[in-house]
Structure formats: structure tokens, C-alpha cells
Design a protein around this motif. Sequence first.
Motif, short mmCIF file in Angstrom:
data_model
loop_
_atom_site.label_atom_id
_atom_site.label_comp_id
_atom_site.label_asym_id
_atom_site.label_seq_id
_atom_site.Cartn_x
_atom_site.Cartn_y
_atom_site.Cartn_z
N HIS A 226 1.02 -1.12 -0.13
CA HIS A 226 -0.03 -0.02 -0.08
C HIS A 226 0.87 1.21 -0.04
CE1 HIS A 226 -3.69 -2.61 0.61
NE2 HIS A 226 -2.88 -3.20 1.57
N GLY A 227 2.05 1.31 0.41
CA GLY A 227 3.04 2.32 0.05
C GLY A 227 2.80 3.26 1.25
N VAL A 228 2.29 2.99 2.48
CA VAL A 228 2.13 3.54 3.61
C VAL A 228 2.47 2.74 5.02
CG1 VAL A 228 0.41 5.64 3.01
CG2 VAL A 228 -0.44 3.13 3.63
N ARG A 229 2.56 3.38 5.99
CA ARG A 229 2.70 2.61 7.37
C ARG A 229 1.27 1.88 7.80
NH1 ARG A 229 7.53 1.21 9.41
NH2 ARG A 229 6.55 1.07 11.31
N PRO A 230 1.30 0.87 8.30
CA PRO A 230 0.12 0.07 8.93
C PRO A 230 -0.90 0.82 9.52
CG PRO A 230 2.13 -1.22 9.40
CD PRO A 230 2.61 -0.06 9.06
N LEU A 231 -0.48 1.93 10.38
CA LEU A 231 -1.46 2.70 10.94
C LEU A 231 -2.21 3.69 10.12
CD1 LEU A 231 -0.34 2.77 14.53
CD2 LEU A 231 -1.93 1.23 13.65
N GLU A 232 -1.31 4.03 9.03
CA GLU A 232 -1.75 5.21 8.02
C GLU A 232 -2.83 4.37 7.05
OE1 GLU A 232 1.80 8.14 6.92
OE2 GLU A 232 2.27 6.12 6.44
N HIS B 93 6.19 -1.88 16.51
CA HIS B 93 6.90 -1.48 15.27
C HIS B 93 6.16 -0.06 14.91
CE1 HIS B 93 9.94 -4.79 15.45
NE2 HIS B 93 8.72 -5.34 15.85
N VAL B 94 6.08 0.85 15.65
CA VAL B 94 5.42 1.98 15.11
C VAL B 94 6.58 3.14 14.82
CG1 VAL B 94 3.20 1.73 16.10
CG2 VAL B 94 4.91 2.69 17.36
N ASP B 95 6.44 4.09 13.81
CA ASP B 95 7.56 5.10 13.58
C ASP B 95 6.92 6.46 14.12
OD1 ASP B 95 5.75 6.02 11.62
OD2 ASP B 95 7.04 5.63 9.83
N GLU B 96 7.48 7.27 14.04
CA GLU B 96 7.28 8.62 14.57
C GLU B 96 6.02 9.42 13.80
OE1 GLU B 96 8.51 10.64 17.16
OE2 GLU B 96 9.67 8.85 17.57
N THR B 97 5.95 8.82 12.58
CA THR B 97 4.40 9.38 11.88
C THR B 97 3.26 8.80 12.57
OG1 THR B 97 5.93 9.39 9.99
CG2 THR B 97 3.53 9.68 9.63
N ILE C 182 3.14 7.36 15.55
CA ILE C 182 2.94 7.92 17.04
C ILE C 182 2.36 9.42 17.02
CG2 ILE C 182 4.22 8.75 19.11
CD1 ILE C 182 6.51 6.40 18.31
N ASP C 183 2.65 10.13 16.04
CA ASP C 183 1.89 11.41 16.07
C ASP C 183 0.36 11.20 15.90
OD1 ASP C 183 4.29 12.67 16.79
OD2 ASP C 183 4.67 13.17 14.80
N LEU C 184 0.34 10.40 14.72
CA LEU C 184 -1.09 9.88 14.32
C LEU C 184 -1.81 9.41 15.40
CD1 LEU C 184 -2.93 9.61 11.90
CD2 LEU C 184 -2.14 7.48 11.31
N LEU C 185 -1.38 8.52 16.25
CA LEU C 185 -2.15 7.94 17.46
C LEU C 185 -2.41 9.15 18.39
CD1 LEU C 185 0.06 4.71 17.99
CD2 LEU C 185 -2.50 4.80 17.47
N ALA C 186 -1.28 10.17 18.72
CA ALA C 186 -1.62 11.21 19.78
C ALA C 186 -2.66 12.21 19.22
CB ALA C 186 -0.11 11.77 19.97
N GLU C 187 -2.57 12.33 17.99
CA GLU C 187 -3.45 13.26 17.40
C GLU C 187 -5.00 12.90 17.50
OE1 GLU C 187 -4.11 14.71 12.68
OE2 GLU C 187 -1.92 14.55 13.33
N VAL C 188 -5.09 11.62 16.83
CA VAL C 188 -6.40 11.09 16.76
C VAL C 188 -7.00 10.72 18.13
CG1 VAL C 188 -7.79 9.22 15.97
CG2 VAL C 188 -6.11 10.06 14.23
N GLY C 189 -6.36 10.02 19.04
CA GLY C 189 -6.80 9.52 20.41
C GLY C 189 -6.87 8.10 20.53
#
Length: 432
Positions: free
Chosen positions: A226-232, A251-255, A257-264
Motif C-alpha cells: 500500500h506504500g504507507v505505514r500500517p497505521l496510516e 513497530h510504530v514510527d514517529e509518523t 506515534i503522532d497519528l495515534l496522539a492526534e487521533v486519540g
Amino acid sequence: MTTLAIADGRVLRPDLTVTAADVLIDQDSGDIREIGPDLAGEADDTLDAADSLVTPGFVNGHCHVAMTLLRGYADDKPLETWLREDIWPAEGELTAADIRAGAELGLLELIRSGVTAFADMYFQVPEVAAAVETAGLRARLGHGIVTIGKDGETAREDAATGLEIAREYDGAADGRISTAFMPHSLTTVGSEYLDEFVPKAREAGVPIHYHANETADEVAPIVDEHGVRPLEYAADRGLLEPEDFVAHGVHVDETEIDLLAEVGTGVIHCPASNMKLASGMAPVERLREAGVTVGLGTDGAASNNDLSMLDEARDAAMLGKLAADDASAVPAEAVVEMMTRGSADAVGFESGRLEEGAPADLAVIDLEQPHLTPPHDLVSHLAYAAAAADVRHTVCDGRVLMRDREVLTLEAAAVRERALEAAEAVAERADA
Ligand SMILES: CSC[C@H]1O[C@@H](n2cnc3c(O)ncnc32)[C@H](O)[C@@H]1O
Ligand SMILES: [Zn+2]
């Protein structure tokens, strides 16, 4: 109003201070009515908490409770091999009665170790729900959906079962049971099923829970395809909302981690399982720094190999320091918060805190033990030194589930006997 008092204990408050107080519970509503001095005299029933710590009941944020039947059945392998060679073939042999027996054994273990609420993904959810109803715990349950390796019709049926169970059991057991839509993981459920059923789960008003970013092997195919990280990828498919919670997040990268924090979206950290399967070290300190809600879970008893949240807390603190290469990372306060309020917030329970109006879900820990002496710091003791056997009483929804180390809602000897029989028969069938 019928009342229960937890008398003469030291009470762990939401700010993690400890105060000498009684806890008065309204058993009709199942809530804490008051915390303060000299409340026990007015109560209909009393639990002695002298020389004990009164703590919020522990919240196991990710479990497969019926997997107690497979404890010690297959060890010392990495996740994928363990599932494919041993666990999935054995699970193929489980009957509904086996799952009931395994769930009851797991619930017995949870109650005895001070757990009052948990989230669970498995098959035969009606059996798990019946066991929860009897045992008296609080639970968020879901049918674990797997579509890979199945023909289209069977795969769709499995996803439909996941939705049906989530709809049917939400609010069961007088509201102690809630549900979630639970695809097993982002690699074991095809995107077409996520695209069809996730909007339906949203309409049903249930959260979504799945294993995510557990191993490096699970991340690579999503990035490749898919060309994106799993959480994206999860966010693109509508699987990342504030009420959702994922298990592992190793295995989460910085993007991400920020996504999880932003979304909740919450993350349930499972350190014992991650160590045993050598899945990796989750960046817990980074997740917490970023503001992600982090809870704790044991995962199943076959990858842990017990369901003690006290063990899990110690593992989380130790592994968190190793992962961050910093002894001050993931301190005692952090893991105590993770095993109570962190998991409760991630999973969507109101419990995890002892305060007026909160659900009366609590555990009483016996401090008169050599390994808990001296009592310099009771938060430190919870994180690093206390064990399941130190739990004296467990109360959920205002009801006493265990009094003086005797579980009242399940017949311990009979539960163990049934589980032993079922486990032996399953292993025999699976090994034949
Ligand atoms: C489809 S029901 C749940 C499913 O999950 C399996 N399981 C147990 N532990 C793990 C883990 O750490 N990662 C992924 N899947 C796991 C369990 O055996 C059931 O098949
Ligand atoms: Zn799991």
C-alpha cells in the motif's frame, strides 16, 4: 440503598497519592459513594482492608481469556510460526464447551489477581459472555475475524459474525459487557472486508480493536503493498478513531506515534507477549511523551504465560527502561497508571480510578508480606514487588467477587477440573 465498606485501608487516589480512608460503595448503583474517614460503621457489609492497599481494579486491555487451555502447549517460537504451526491448528479443535471451560479458568485467574475489567478477542463469544456474566467481571468482548486462507463466502460470514456479535452483546450482563468490532489484524483481514464492515460497525456505535504493528514481518507487506505505514493504512480505511484501541504497537514510527496522539486511539502494550515471542520492544516512553493513551494487557496465556497484570506492570517498567536505554523511563507511576486508568480509558471503561461516583471496581492488596516490607512507597510496590497472590479481595460493580482470597462467583476446584479435562482432550485431538 445497600452499602459495602472497604474499611481501614490505604487508598490509592487518582493523583497516585495514598491516603488512610474507608471506601463506601452503593451496591445498588455499583458506584463509589464516598471515600473518607469513619464510613464503615454505616455500611451493610464490610471488607477488612487493614494493613492493605486499596487500588483501582486492574484493567487487562488485551486478552484472549480462553487461551488458558493452551498455556504451555507451544512455547519458544516467533509469532507467525507459533500461530501457524501450533496455535491455529489447536484452536481449530476447540468446541464451544472448551471455550467456556478455558474462559472460566481465565476469569478465575483474573479475579484472583485483582483484575476487574478486560478486553477480549476470541471465537464463540456467547460462551465467553456467559462466563463473564457468572464471574461478575466487566468486559469488552469481540469475535476475532480472520479472512485470510478462507474462500470469499466463509470470509464474509466471519466478518458478518463479528458485526452481529458486537451488536447483540453490547450492554449484556446488566451493562457489564460491552463489545467491539475486532478484525484480528491488518494482515489477516482483507481490505474488502474492512471497507464493507467498518462503516457498519460505526453505525452500530461500537469501537474497533485489532492487533497492530506487532512484528516487523507484519509491517513490511503493508508498506510494500500500500506504500504507507500500517497505521496510516488503518486510518485510510476508517480504523483509527478516538474510541478505537490497538494491541501491541511495537513497530510504530514517529509518523504513526503522532497519528495515534492526534487521533486519540489508544495502544495496549503487551510486554510479556512481546518479549516471549521476540516481537520487539514497544517505544512506550515515546508514546507517552507524545500524549498517546497507553494501557497494559497480558495477551493470551499461551504467549505470556499467565494473566497477572502485576507481572505485566513490572515487565512494562523493566522493558520500557531497556527500550529507552534510560533507567528513568517508564517509571513506577507510569505503569500503575497504565494498568488502571490507561487501559480503562483506551478500552472505554469508566473504571480505573477510585473517586466518588466512579464504578466500584477495586482490589485490596495485602501489605503484610516480606516482599512488600518496608512500605516506603506503595506505588513502587505495585509496580515492582506485588504479586497476584497478594490480592485479598476483588470487587467489581460493587459486588464482592473475591473475599479473603476465596472467589465467590466461580467454584474454583470445578472450574480447574473442567479446564484440565478440556485442555487434555484438545491437545490429544490436535496432536493426533
Ligand atoms: C481470531 S481470535 C484471536 C486470535 O488471536 C490469536 N493470538 C493470540 N495471541 C496473539 C498475538 O500476540 N498476535 C496475534 N494473534 C494472536 C489467537 O490465537 C486467536 O487465534
Ligand atoms: Zn492478542
